[in-house]
Write an enzyme that holds these catalytic residues in place. Structure first.
Site, PDB file in Angstrom:
ATOM      1  N   ASP A 473      -6.079 -14.484  -0.193  1.00 39.24           N
ATOM      2  CA  ASP A 473      -5.548 -13.575  -1.211  1.00 39.24           C
ATOM      3  C   ASP A 473      -5.639 -14.205  -2.605  1.00 39.24           C
ATOM      4  O   ASP A 473      -5.821 -15.428  -2.747  1.00 39.24           O
ATOM      5  CB  ASP A 473      -4.087 -13.267  -0.858  1.00 39.24           C
ATOM      6  N   ASP A 543      -4.403  -2.219  -1.818  1.00 38.72           N
ATOM      7  CA  ASP A 543      -3.017  -2.261  -1.341  1.00 38.72           C
ATOM      8  C   ASP A 543      -2.470  -0.858  -1.136  1.00 38.72           C
ATOM      9  O   ASP A 543      -1.350  -0.705  -0.672  1.00 38.72           O
ATOM     10  CB  ASP A 543      -2.131  -3.009  -2.351  1.00 38.72           C
TER      11      ASP A 543
HETATM   12  C1  DGJ Z   1      -1.319  -8.722  -1.771  1.00 40.96           C
HETATM   13  C2  DGJ Z   1      -2.136  -8.228  -0.636  1.00 40.96           C
HETATM   14  O1  DGJ Z   1      -3.052  -7.277  -1.059  1.00 40.96           O
HETATM   15  C3  DGJ Z   1      -1.205  -7.689   0.447  1.00 40.96           C
HETATM   16  O2  DGJ Z   1      -1.951  -7.149   1.488  1.00 40.96           O
HETATM   17  C4  DGJ Z   1      -0.319  -8.810   0.919  1.00 40.96           C
HETATM   18  O3  DGJ Z   1      -1.094  -9.786   1.543  1.00 40.96           O
HETATM   19  C5  DGJ Z   1       0.434  -9.386  -0.251  1.00 40.96           C
HETATM   20  N1  DGJ Z   1      -0.440  -9.758  -1.325  1.00 40.96           N
HETATM   21  C6  DGJ Z   1       1.230 -10.580   0.180  1.00 40.96           C
HETATM   22  O4  DGJ Z   1       1.823 -11.223  -0.861  1.00 40.96           O
END
Ligand code: DGJ
Length: 788
Positions: A473, A543
């Site tokens: 991430d 997201d």
């Molecule tokens: C952002 C990501 O896109 C989410 O899927 C998740 O992993 C969060 N970060 C966790 O902090």
């Protein structure tokens, strides 16, 4: 003397010429042309000068560079459009003048040092190198054209070499310049923000300058580097269009300039804004690789070219073209609030439903119970997970699930041991307090010590046991760009060096852990690009897991990227990002056109949802190759208002899966034509609705109209039924031949429109959807409809 360079792919030609002035010209890029004895017909006739023209030499009084289609332009010699190259010499001058020198063609292609580039052996690709020289300044510029004939793709990148005795400052060095004559074009970009990425935006091109770029330090959710130029009447299945993408994950720019004289220039490459590179004597600088394609037959073909190219030459390693597991990710189910018991309960339920991979997301390390601490401290939180990751993995594996883990290595929280030990490792500008994003800072990957630390820290995390998947991430944009490792005159190199540093880390980790399936992520799709895909075969698309929003997000993404790189999860309803409610079936039907995962608390599911999910997972597994790697098509919904049709079709056209999706339901708009392009024309097909279930709660008081028994709407029995009774959607079963399905379509049974219900009515309310399997059943067949 003719210096024509004629490059061909199966359906396109790209032709270069040299102007009488010695400048390299782009003579043609488009539908394939036969090699000619005389290329005169294609050439611009420079028989008189144009007004306010500046001519580079008196020998060629009618040639002004400003109104030519050129391959790589500089400043200072009369081309006043956006340049591909901008240099500052030691004497402060900025004029460049590159002339054609020589060219050579060979089978295969070179790599690019420090940067990811497309794969391709001698059988796949042929490279033409064109050498240009600015003799007065001792510079050479090699333009590379890598021709992937079977894919209708040509990639380009440029290498500048400073053979002079003085350093040169590079302010701009684009990967490709494409000049086209005339025409009415749309500049199509894919823009967005957090949780709404890559929405298609079409802009009719008028004289002027258009910039699609990122300055965030990554390729960004604002403006993806994938862009298109489409002709006025271009549609999914007809019309001319060009695509450009960049194998790069940092600040990029796609600059389009249209002149009053009717020329259009597209530039793509590293964003010149904020960029400056000091090129010492004897040094070279090579740009990232641009990927170009052209289709004379519409956008689906253009996407097809890009998809196959990404699948075969961008994605690599053990997971290239390999089926991806169905996963459960605990993020939307628990966020930071979990312990070992909760995770195991989730995993157990996942295993019961047929899910194959368990992904432990954020919150497993340090003392991270929210987003204010611990990034940088990659040691397990024993309070949450006694026995650590090493203890958890065998338990997950014993349920029959693979185990995967989340990391965000590029970041650090102020509240972390890493920050306390190395405050200078995080990016900040001297004398200024750095800006925050999600309470965190970004580590300075331009520093070799930071890179070395991260490689070892991550290797440690990935070695805690049988880790088969990693989600990488990156949750904030870069600010305060500056590095203590760079001299003042090299600070303009910061962003590019950050990306080079990132690639060095990724290359090493992928080399050490070749079997791990990596998924890249940046607050969803903030770094969805071909650079990351060279290391990580898939990307978390967004997201936003709302099914209806995903039609736009996945649909927009599909123009440049195949579904085999798009993570797509079924989450809870109402949706966590939009609060929109949608059925478990619609959430699956949309996610099925990507890499399927579930991201909701499976331990809270009703028996109804469990049964539905179990069937979804087994359907997905049964059709996984087709869903993940079939030819993806956006199908114009000819009759539907607010309707979307997607299809995946096998290479040989003998099977397909189509999805019909609706936004808001409209009475009187329920007659739908299902078109499935790309099927074998002479063959007969069976088209069947995937068995889907409707929760009887959806009917409210109308429940008595659809059920044979009388119950009180919203009463206890209704509530009990809603979680147990699997009310089936109307059976749909049609027969039609391939050309009819492909060229026109079949009329489906009507959707519910308030005028009566029987079992030949398709219940399709707001955000309704259905998948159809399309299977070849024999030779020629007359169309017939089997009464459901
Ligand atoms: C952002 C990501 O896109 C989410 O899927 C998740 O992993 C969060 N970060 C966790 O902090």
């Amino acid at each position: 003397m003719s210096n024509i360079i004629h490059l061909d792919t199966e359906r396109t030609s790209y032709i270069l010429d040299v102007l009488p002035t010695g400048h390299l010209a782009g003579l043609y890029y488009g539908r394939r042309l036969r090699a000619m004895d005389d290329y005169g017909p294609l050439r611009q006739k420079n028989v008189v000068p144009y007004g306010t023209m500046v001519n580079v030499s008196q020998e060629h009084k009618n040639i002004g560079l400003d109104d030519q289609c050129l391959e790589y332009s500089g400043l200072g010699k009369g081309d006043y459009r956006e340049p591909a190259i901008e240099l500052v010499f030691a004497d402060g001058s900025r004029t460049t003048d590159f002339h054609y020198d020589s060219s050579r063609t060979y089978s295969g292609r070179p790599g690019i040092e420090g940067l990811p580039s497309a794969l391709g052996g001698e059988a796949d690709v042929q490279t033409t190198e064109v050498m240009l020289r600015d003799a007065e300044r001792g510079l050479s510029l090699v333009l590379n054209y890598c021709v992937y004939a079977k894919y209708d793709v040509i990639t380009r990148f440029a290498t500048l070499r400073n053979d002079s005795a003085e350093p040169v400052r590079v302010g701009r060095l684009m990967s490709a310049q494409l000049d086209l004559p005339g025409g009415s074009w749309n500049f199509v970009t894919f823009d967005g923000c957090w949780a709404y990425e890559r929405e298609r935006n079409d802009r009719p091109v008028r004289p002027g300058i258009y910039v699609n770029d990122s300055k965030t330090g990554n390729s960004s959710n604002r403006h993806n580097p994938f862009v298109m130029l489409t002709s006025e009447n271009c549609a999914e299945d007809s019309g001319e269009c060009y695509a450009s993408n960049l194998v790069y994950s940092g600040n990029h720019a796609e600059i389009l300039e249209a002149t009053y004289q009717g020329k259009v220039r597209l530039l793509t490459g590293i964003n010149p804004s904020g960029f400056e590179w000091l090129l010492e004597e004897g040094q070279t600088f090579t740009t990232p690789e641009a990927v170009l394609s052209y289709s004379a037959t519409g956008l689906n073909q253009l996407s097809r070219n890009m998809h196959r190219f990404v699948q075969d030459f961008i994605v690599r390693g053990e997971w290239q073209r390999k089926e991806r597991p169905v996963l459960i990710n605990n993020w939307e189910a628990t966020e930071f609030d979990f312990d070992k018991r909760k995770l195991l309960a989730l995993a157990k339920e996942a295993a019961n439903l047929g899910i194959e991979l368990f992904v432990l997301d954020d919150g497993w390390f340090g003392k991270r119970d929210d987003d204010t601490s611990s990034l940088g401290d990659w040691t397990v939180n024993e309070k949450k997970l006694p026995g650590g990751i090493a203890g958890l993995i065998p338990k997950i594996n014993s349920l029959g699930l693979k185990f995967g883990i989340w990391v965000e290595p590029e970041m650090v929280n102020e509240d972390s041991d890493l920050y306390r030990a190395h405050p200078d490792w995080s990016i900040a500008t001297p004398g200024r307090a750095p800006a925050y994003g999600r309470n965190q800072f970004v580590l300075d990957l331009t520093r070799p010590d930071v890179r070395a630390y991260l490689i070892e820290a991550m290797a440690g995390v990935f070695s805690q046991g049988n880790i088969e998947y990693v989600k990488w991430d990156m949750n904030r944009n870069i600010s305060d760009a500056w590095s203590g490792a760079l001299s003042p005159e090299r600070q303009g190199e910061f962003h590019h060096r950050y990306v080079l540093g990132l690639y060095e880390i990724l290359a090493e980790l992928v080399r050490r852990f070749p079997a791990i399936l990596f998924e890249s992520c940046a607050s969803g799709g903030n770094r969805f690009d071909l650079g990351m895909l060279c290391y990580m075969p898939q990307t978390w698309t967004s997201d936003d897991t709302d099914a209806y929003a995903r039609l736009s997000i996945q649909g927009g993404t599909s123009y440049g990227y195949p579904q085999s790189v798009m993570g797509a999860h079924v989450s809870a309803s109402p949706n966590m990002q939009t609060l929109r409610a949608s059925t478990i079936e619609t959430r699956f039907n949309v996610a099925a056109f990507g890499l399927l995962g579930y991201e909701l608390d499976l331990t809270m599911l009703s028996p109804f949802d469990k049964k539905a999910i179990k069937e979804q997972v087994s359907f997905y597994k049964a059709h996984r190759t087709l869903l993940q790697f079939g030819r993806f098509l956006r199908v114009p919904a000819r009759l539907g208002a607010d309707k979307t049709i997607w299809a995946v079709v096998s290479e040989d056209g003998t099977e397909a899966i189509a999805g019909l999706f609706q936004g808001s339901a409209k009475v009187g708009r329920g007659q739908d034509l299902l078109t499935v392009p790309g099927l074998e024309p002479g063959a007969a097909f069976a088209v069947r609705g995937r068995p889907q279930y409707i929760n009887v709660k959806a009917f409210g008081n109308l429940v008595n109209r659809v059920l044979p028994v009388k119950i009180r709407g919203d009463g206890v029995l209704h509530t009990v039924l809603s979680s147990h009774y699997m009310f089936r959607m109307a059976t749909e079963d049609y027969r039609a031949n391939g050309d009819l399905l492909s060229d026109y379509g079949i009329m489906l049974i009507p959707q519910f429109s308030g005028t009566g219900y029987n079992d030949s009515v398709r219940i399709f309310s707001d955000y309704g959807s259905r998948l159809y399997t399309v299977e070849k059943i024999g030779g020629d067949h007359m169309i017939s409809m089997v009464t459901p």
